[in-house]
Design a protein around this motif. Sequence first.
Motif, PDB file in Angstrom:
ATOM      1  N   ARG A  11      -2.454   6.722  -5.563  1.00  0.00           N
ATOM      2  CA  ARG A  11      -2.893   8.092  -5.835  1.00  0.00           C
ATOM      3  C   ARG A  11      -4.402   8.225  -5.638  1.00  0.00           C
ATOM      4  O   ARG A  11      -4.882   9.219  -5.082  1.00  0.00           O
ATOM      5  CB  ARG A  11      -2.528   8.511  -7.256  1.00  0.00           C
ATOM      6  CG  ARG A  11      -2.973   9.947  -7.588  1.00  0.00           C
ATOM      7  CD  ARG A  11      -2.678  10.337  -9.025  1.00  0.00           C
ATOM      8  NE  ARG A  11      -1.243  10.461  -9.200  1.00  0.00           N
ATOM      9  CZ  ARG A  11      -0.552   9.850 -10.169  1.00  0.00           C
ATOM     10  NH1 ARG A  11      -1.161   9.078 -11.045  1.00  0.00           N
ATOM     11  NH2 ARG A  11       0.742  10.025 -10.272  1.00  0.00           N
ATOM     12  N   ARG A  14      -5.053   8.388  -1.938  1.00  0.00           N
ATOM     13  CA  ARG A  14      -4.603   9.681  -1.420  1.00  0.00           C
ATOM     14  C   ARG A  14      -5.583  10.795  -1.779  1.00  0.00           C
ATOM     15  O   ARG A  14      -5.960  11.607  -0.942  1.00  0.00           O
ATOM     16  CB  ARG A  14      -3.208  10.003  -1.965  1.00  0.00           C
ATOM     17  CG  ARG A  14      -2.668  11.343  -1.482  1.00  0.00           C
ATOM     18  CD  ARG A  14      -1.262  11.586  -1.964  1.00  0.00           C
ATOM     19  NE  ARG A  14      -1.132  11.639  -3.400  1.00  0.00           N
ATOM     20  CZ  ARG A  14      -1.455  12.695  -4.155  1.00  0.00           C
ATOM     21  NH1 ARG A  14      -1.957  13.782  -3.610  1.00  0.00           N
ATOM     22  NH2 ARG A  14      -1.269  12.663  -5.462  1.00  0.00           N
ATOM     23  N   LYS A  15      -6.032  10.791  -3.023  1.00  0.00           N
ATOM     24  CA  LYS A  15      -6.970  11.842  -3.465  1.00  0.00           C
ATOM     25  C   LYS A  15      -8.310  11.720  -2.744  1.00  0.00           C
ATOM     26  O   LYS A  15      -8.911  12.726  -2.380  1.00  0.00           O
ATOM     27  CB  LYS A  15      -7.140  11.801  -4.972  1.00  0.00           C
ATOM     28  CG  LYS A  15      -5.850  12.184  -5.688  1.00  0.00           C
ATOM     29  CD  LYS A  15      -6.109  12.869  -6.973  1.00  0.00           C
ATOM     30  CE  LYS A  15      -4.765  13.250  -7.569  1.00  0.00           C
ATOM     31  NZ  LYS A  15      -4.764  14.581  -8.058  1.00  0.00           N
ATOM     32  N   GLN A  19      -5.464  14.310   0.767  1.00  0.00           N
ATOM     33  CA  GLN A  19      -4.128  14.617   1.297  1.00  0.00           C
ATOM     34  C   GLN A  19      -3.147  14.895   0.176  1.00  0.00           C
ATOM     35  O   GLN A  19      -3.286  14.352  -0.928  1.00  0.00           O
ATOM     36  CB  GLN A  19      -3.619  13.452   2.144  1.00  0.00           C
ATOM     37  CG  GLN A  19      -4.451  13.185   3.374  1.00  0.00           C
ATOM     38  CD  GLN A  19      -3.927  12.011   4.187  1.00  0.00           C
ATOM     39  OE1 GLN A  19      -3.025  11.292   3.784  1.00  0.00           O
ATOM     40  NE2 GLN A  19      -4.518  11.810   5.351  1.00  0.00           N
ATOM     41  N   ASN A  20      -2.141  15.703   0.483  1.00  0.00           N
ATOM     42  CA  ASN A  20      -1.063  15.881  -0.485  1.00  0.00           C
ATOM     43  C   ASN A  20      -0.075  14.729  -0.303  1.00  0.00           C
ATOM     44  O   ASN A  20      -0.175  13.949   0.645  1.00  0.00           O
ATOM     45  CB  ASN A  20      -0.398  17.261  -0.353  1.00  0.00           C
ATOM     46  CG  ASN A  20       0.306  17.462   0.976  1.00  0.00           C
ATOM     47  OD1 ASN A  20       0.916  16.551   1.523  1.00  0.00           O
ATOM     48  ND2 ASN A  20       0.230  18.679   1.504  1.00  0.00           N
ATOM     49  N   GLN A  21       0.881  14.624  -1.203  1.00  0.00           N
ATOM     50  CA  GLN A  21       1.817  13.497  -1.151  1.00  0.00           C
ATOM     51  C   GLN A  21       2.620  13.480   0.139  1.00  0.00           C
ATOM     52  O   GLN A  21       2.839  12.418   0.724  1.00  0.00           O
ATOM     53  CB  GLN A  21       2.760  13.533  -2.352  1.00  0.00           C
ATOM     54  CG  GLN A  21       2.092  13.154  -3.647  1.00  0.00           C
ATOM     55  CD  GLN A  21       3.064  13.165  -4.814  1.00  0.00           C
ATOM     56  OE1 GLN A  21       4.087  13.847  -4.789  1.00  0.00           O
ATOM     57  NE2 GLN A  21       2.724  12.418  -5.857  1.00  0.00           N
ATOM     58  N   PHE A  24       0.403  12.159   3.031  1.00  0.00           N
ATOM     59  CA  PHE A  24       0.032  10.769   2.799  1.00  0.00           C
ATOM     60  C   PHE A  24       1.201   9.816   3.028  1.00  0.00           C
ATOM     61  O   PHE A  24       1.087   8.845   3.770  1.00  0.00           O
ATOM     62  CB  PHE A  24      -0.510  10.634   1.376  1.00  0.00           C
ATOM     63  CG  PHE A  24      -1.034   9.280   1.023  1.00  0.00           C
ATOM     64  CD1 PHE A  24      -2.320   8.921   1.383  1.00  0.00           C
ATOM     65  CD2 PHE A  24      -0.268   8.368   0.314  1.00  0.00           C
ATOM     66  CE1 PHE A  24      -2.842   7.667   1.038  1.00  0.00           C
ATOM     67  CE2 PHE A  24      -0.769   7.124  -0.033  1.00  0.00           C
ATOM     68  CZ  PHE A  24      -2.059   6.781   0.331  1.00  0.00           C
ATOM     69  N   TRP A  25       2.316  10.089   2.398  1.00  0.00           N
ATOM     70  CA  TRP A  25       3.428   9.142   2.409  1.00  0.00           C
ATOM     71  C   TRP A  25       4.236   9.168   3.696  1.00  0.00           C
ATOM     72  O   TRP A  25       4.719   8.118   4.144  1.00  0.00           O
ATOM     73  CB  TRP A  25       4.321   9.364   1.187  1.00  0.00           C
ATOM     74  CG  TRP A  25       3.618   8.955  -0.056  1.00  0.00           C
ATOM     75  CD1 TRP A  25       3.067   9.756  -1.012  1.00  0.00           C
ATOM     76  CD2 TRP A  25       3.332   7.614  -0.469  1.00  0.00           C
ATOM     77  NE1 TRP A  25       2.464   9.011  -1.991  1.00  0.00           N
ATOM     78  CE2 TRP A  25       2.612   7.689  -1.681  1.00  0.00           C
ATOM     79  CE3 TRP A  25       3.599   6.358   0.063  1.00  0.00           C
ATOM     80  CZ2 TRP A  25       2.166   6.558  -2.358  1.00  0.00           C
ATOM     81  CZ3 TRP A  25       3.167   5.229  -0.621  1.00  0.00           C
ATOM     82  CH2 TRP A  25       2.458   5.342  -1.812  1.00  0.00           C
ATOM     83  N   GLN A  32       8.215  11.821   0.190  1.00  0.00           N
ATOM     84  CA  GLN A  32       7.290  12.333  -0.839  1.00  0.00           C
ATOM     85  C   GLN A  32       7.757  11.909  -2.226  1.00  0.00           C
ATOM     86  O   GLN A  32       6.952  11.480  -3.050  1.00  0.00           O
ATOM     87  CB  GLN A  32       7.190  13.864  -0.738  1.00  0.00           C
ATOM     88  CG  GLN A  32       6.272  14.500  -1.765  1.00  0.00           C
ATOM     89  CD  GLN A  32       6.976  14.779  -3.085  1.00  0.00           C
ATOM     90  OE1 GLN A  32       8.146  15.123  -3.121  1.00  0.00           O
ATOM     91  NE2 GLN A  32       6.251  14.615  -4.176  1.00  0.00           N
ATOM     92  N   GLU A  39       3.208   6.307  -7.119  1.00  0.00           N
ATOM     93  CA  GLU A  39       1.991   6.791  -7.766  1.00  0.00           C
ATOM     94  C   GLU A  39       2.132   6.828  -9.284  1.00  0.00           C
ATOM     95  O   GLU A  39       1.148   6.764 -10.004  1.00  0.00           O
ATOM     96  CB  GLU A  39       1.621   8.183  -7.243  1.00  0.00           C
ATOM     97  CG  GLU A  39       1.120   8.160  -5.818  1.00  0.00           C
ATOM     98  CD  GLU A  39       0.659   9.514  -5.328  1.00  0.00           C
ATOM     99  OE1 GLU A  39       0.442  10.433  -6.152  1.00  0.00           O
ATOM    100  OE2 GLU A  39       0.492   9.661  -4.096  1.00  0.00           O
ATOM    101  N   LEU A  52       0.515   0.927   3.791  1.00  0.00           N
ATOM    102  CA  LEU A  52      -0.468   1.800   3.157  1.00  0.00           C
ATOM    103  C   LEU A  52      -1.878   1.316   3.479  1.00  0.00           C
ATOM    104  O   LEU A  52      -2.745   2.098   3.844  1.00  0.00           O
ATOM    105  CB  LEU A  52      -0.227   1.838   1.645  1.00  0.00           C
ATOM    106  CG  LEU A  52      -1.013   2.883   0.870  1.00  0.00           C
ATOM    107  CD1 LEU A  52      -0.229   3.321  -0.355  1.00  0.00           C
ATOM    108  CD2 LEU A  52      -2.362   2.363   0.461  1.00  0.00           C
ATOM    109  N   HIS A  56      -3.979   3.852   5.687  1.00  0.00           N
ATOM    110  CA  HIS A  56      -4.893   4.665   4.880  1.00  0.00           C
ATOM    111  C   HIS A  56      -6.191   3.975   4.486  1.00  0.00           C
ATOM    112  O   HIS A  56      -7.155   4.648   4.148  1.00  0.00           O
ATOM    113  CB  HIS A  56      -4.168   5.178   3.635  1.00  0.00           C
ATOM    114  CG  HIS A  56      -3.055   6.115   3.957  1.00  0.00           C
ATOM    115  ND1 HIS A  56      -3.241   7.294   4.625  1.00  0.00           N
ATOM    116  CD2 HIS A  56      -1.723   6.031   3.712  1.00  0.00           C
ATOM    117  CE1 HIS A  56      -2.089   7.917   4.771  1.00  0.00           C
ATOM    118  NE2 HIS A  56      -1.152   7.167   4.237  1.00  0.00           N
TER     119      HIS A  56
END
Length: 112
Positions: A11, A14-15, A19-21, A24-25, A32, A39, A52, A56
């Motif tokens: 999380r 991602r934050k 990005q939203n879930q 990101f996923w 999601q 998360e 990941l 990311h």
Amino acid sequence: MKLFEKILNPRDIRKKLGQNQEEFWTRIGVTQSGGSRYESGRNMPKPVRELLRLVHVEHLDLTKVRREDFEIVEYLREQHPDLYKKLKKAAKSWKSGSESSSPLDADADDES
């Protein structure tokens, strides 16, 4: 501890990326809802953690990854370690925009 084991809370990553879930996923093939569970603390399998990290954290575009590229890297590391080091250094410089010549030019200079 291996690098991908250091990903404690996806999380946070991602934050930081804003990005939203869903965004990101799905980039790593996780739904999601599955990502939401990770998360929330559910144990993330090592392959998912590694994906990941690659996508990311290392910002690797998986659509550009080919097996032959890894074979070339492995060959260079084992058979031509000096050339591998030169190419690695040149690639870092190239990414930062600070080098215009080829690392192979240095080999030509060494021979003269």
